[in-house]
Design a protein around this motif. Structure first.
Motif, PDB file in Angstrom:
ATOM      1  N   GLY A  23      39.423  43.339  34.536  1.00 20.79           N
ATOM      2  CA  GLY A  23      40.553  43.454  35.453  1.00 20.79           C
ATOM      3  C   GLY A  23      40.158  43.195  36.891  1.00 20.79           C
ATOM      4  O   GLY A  23      39.020  43.446  37.290  1.00 20.79           O
ATOM      5  N   VAL A  41      45.915  37.155  38.790  1.00 19.71           N
ATOM      6  CA  VAL A  41      45.849  38.563  38.409  1.00 19.71           C
ATOM      7  C   VAL A  41      46.405  38.766  37.003  1.00 19.71           C
ATOM      8  O   VAL A  41      45.795  39.448  36.169  1.00 19.71           O
ATOM      9  CB  VAL A  41      46.609  39.444  39.425  1.00 19.71           C
ATOM     10  CG1 VAL A  41      46.758  40.874  38.900  1.00 19.71           C
ATOM     11  CG2 VAL A  41      45.880  39.457  40.765  1.00 19.71           C
ATOM     12  N   THR A  91      43.992  37.228  34.414  1.00 21.25           N
ATOM     13  CA  THR A  91      42.770  38.011  34.229  1.00 21.25           C
ATOM     14  C   THR A  91      43.041  39.342  33.545  1.00 21.25           C
ATOM     15  O   THR A  91      42.337  39.732  32.613  1.00 21.25           O
ATOM     16  CB  THR A  91      42.096  38.260  35.593  1.00 21.25           C
ATOM     17  OG1 THR A  91      41.820  37.001  36.226  1.00 21.25           O
ATOM     18  CG2 THR A  91      40.799  39.044  35.423  1.00 21.25           C
ATOM     19  N   ASN A  92      44.061  40.048  33.993  1.00 26.52           N
ATOM     20  CA  ASN A  92      44.290  41.409  33.535  1.00 26.52           C
ATOM     21  C   ASN A  92      45.049  41.500  32.219  1.00 26.52           C
ATOM     22  O   ASN A  92      44.895  42.481  31.487  1.00 26.52           O
ATOM     23  CB  ASN A  92      45.051  42.206  34.604  1.00 26.52           C
ATOM     24  CG  ASN A  92      44.247  42.384  35.871  1.00 26.52           C
ATOM     25  OD1 ASN A  92      43.126  41.895  35.987  1.00 26.52           O
ATOM     26  ND2 ASN A  92      44.811  43.075  36.837  1.00 26.52           N
ATOM     27  N   SER A 124      44.005  50.141  31.218  1.00 29.82           N
ATOM     28  CA  SER A 124      45.082  49.857  32.170  1.00 29.82           C
ATOM     29  C   SER A 124      44.760  50.573  33.488  1.00 29.82           C
ATOM     30  O   SER A 124      43.607  50.581  33.924  1.00 29.82           O
ATOM     31  CB  SER A 124      46.426  50.301  31.579  1.00 29.82           C
ATOM     32  OG  SER A 124      47.486  50.068  32.474  1.00 29.82           O
ATOM     33  N   SER A 125      45.737  51.209  34.106  1.00 28.03           N
ATOM     34  CA  SER A 125      45.535  51.903  35.380  1.00 28.03           C
ATOM     35  C   SER A 125      46.742  52.788  35.657  1.00 28.03           C
ATOM     36  O   SER A 125      47.857  52.491  35.204  1.00 28.03           O
ATOM     37  CB  SER A 125      45.378  50.895  36.523  1.00 28.03           C
ATOM     38  OG  SER A 125      45.514  51.522  37.789  1.00 28.03           O
ATOM     39  N   TYR A 134      49.096  43.635  40.478  1.00 30.62           N
ATOM     40  CA  TYR A 134      48.181  44.492  39.726  1.00 30.62           C
ATOM     41  C   TYR A 134      48.966  45.501  38.892  1.00 30.62           C
ATOM     42  O   TYR A 134      48.704  45.680  37.692  1.00 30.62           O
ATOM     43  CB  TYR A 134      47.252  45.215  40.697  1.00 30.62           C
ATOM     44  CG  TYR A 134      46.258  46.148  40.046  1.00 30.62           C
ATOM     45  CD1 TYR A 134      45.144  45.651  39.376  1.00 30.62           C
ATOM     46  CD2 TYR A 134      46.418  47.534  40.106  1.00 30.62           C
ATOM     47  CE1 TYR A 134      44.214  46.506  38.786  1.00 30.62           C
ATOM     48  CE2 TYR A 134      45.508  48.391  39.522  1.00 30.62           C
ATOM     49  CZ  TYR A 134      44.402  47.870  38.867  1.00 30.62           C
ATOM     50  OH  TYR A 134      43.494  48.719  38.272  1.00 30.62           O
ATOM     51  N   SER A 137      50.727  43.787  35.977  1.00 31.42           N
ATOM     52  CA  SER A 137      49.793  43.420  34.910  1.00 31.42           C
ATOM     53  C   SER A 137      49.366  44.636  34.109  1.00 31.42           C
ATOM     54  O   SER A 137      49.268  44.588  32.872  1.00 31.42           O
ATOM     55  CB  SER A 137      48.558  42.711  35.499  1.00 31.42           C
ATOM     56  OG  SER A 137      47.747  43.611  36.233  1.00 31.42           O
ATOM     57  N   LYS A 138      49.135  45.753  34.788  1.00 32.87           N
ATOM     58  CA  LYS A 138      48.688  46.958  34.084  1.00 32.87           C
ATOM     59  C   LYS A 138      49.826  47.616  33.305  1.00 32.87           C
ATOM     60  O   LYS A 138      49.599  48.255  32.278  1.00 32.87           O
ATOM     61  CB  LYS A 138      48.077  47.949  35.078  1.00 32.87           C
ATOM     62  CG  LYS A 138      46.753  47.458  35.682  1.00 32.87           C
ATOM     63  CD  LYS A 138      45.711  47.166  34.604  1.00 32.87           C
ATOM     64  CE  LYS A 138      44.356  46.834  35.171  1.00 32.87           C
ATOM     65  NZ  LYS A 138      43.332  46.622  34.128  1.00 32.87           N
TER      66      LYS A 138
END
Length: 273
Positions: free
Chosen positions: A107, A125, A128-129, A157-158, A170, A173-174
């Motif tokens: 990530g 982003v 990639t993620n 994830s986040s 970000y 994507s997460k």
């Protein structure tokens, strides 16, 4: 003895298995989420394919595992590429004879709202993620079925997926990682493949302090935890290992937040960094 009466902690089902961990490198001897997962799995007898775009970083993780008597191999490649992911899984099968586990840990971050972020950055982003997890999984799942009769996947994830603040691409994507996790859990559960998701909070890793984080910023992140303690890569790695183990055999499609309670409190105490 009735097997149902045995203590499930007696056997976590990890010894002799094989795992692929993407983003398994870290700067120097630092402990990031991926490196921690690699080392902790190896300590339980898992053979680990450590994957990183930087071969030297993957190699250092392998050396750290070997120093403890564990088994690991390095694989260098960009997991946003489909052919690379196919080759990665083939390398695990050739080296270990089986694929039981996949940890999708690659990530990158972002900053800014949709009105300010360049289109190319947005696409990079998400590629990639999110694309990396799609590609790695689409090759790993058939290998799990064929070599092990099933397996387990953990996607990293986040908490930004739950509380986006100034990092729109970000966070999107997460959030997509959570949805991908749930969809794969439904699709592949009948094939005995479990899929779960870990959401780290503001943990201290080489990726965070490599950006020149000040001690003041680090202290703010520590205070964001209602526990008042600083999280690190080991905390995330332990969550990953648990979800891959037989101790989590009845858990799939779930989200495990590893943030010291950060998402439970208001913005005044929150600092995602």
């Amino acid at each position: 003895m009735d097997s149902s009466a045995r203590d499930p902690l007696d056997d976590d089902g990890l010894t002799g298995r094989a795992a692929i961990v993407t983003g398994g490198g870290a700067a120097g001897d630092g402990i990031g989420n991926g490196r921690a997962a690699c080392i902790l799995l190896a300590r339980r007898g898992v053979k680990v394919l450590v994957v990183d775009r930087d071969g030297a970083l993957a190699g250092r993780t392998v050396a750290m595992i070997a120093a403890e008597g564990g088994q690991a191999r390095a694989f260098t490649g960009d997991v946003t590429d489909d052919d690379t992911c196919k080759a990665m899984v083939a390398a695990a099968r050739a080296g270990f004879g089986r694929v039981d586990f996949l940890v999708n840990n690659v990530g990158i971050g972002s900053k800014g709202p949709v009105t300010q972020e360049p289109l190319g950055d947005w696409q990079r982003v998400l590629r990639t993620n999110l694309d990396s997890m799609f590609l790695a999984s689409r090759h790993a799942i058939p290998a799990m079925r064929e070599t092990a009769g099933g397996g387990a996947i953990v996607n990293v994830s986040s908490i930004s997926a739950l509380r986006p603040r100034g990092m729109t691409s970000y966070a999107v994507s997460k959030g997509g990682v959570i949805s991908l996790t749930r969809a794969m859990a439904v699709d592949h559960g009948p094939e005995h493949v479990r899929v779960n998701c870990v959401l780290p909070g503001a943990v201290y890793t080489p990726l965070s302090y490599g950006g020149g984080m000040s001690e003041q910023a680090r202290e703010q992140r520590r205070k964001a935890s209602v526990l008042g303690v600083e999280g690190n890569g080991w905390d995330v790695g332990m969550a990953v290992r648990f979800l891959l183990s037989q101790q989590a055999r009845f858990i799939t499609g779930q989200v495990l937040v590893v943030d010291g309670g950060q998402t439970l409190v208001g913005p005044a105490r929150d600092h995602q960094g």
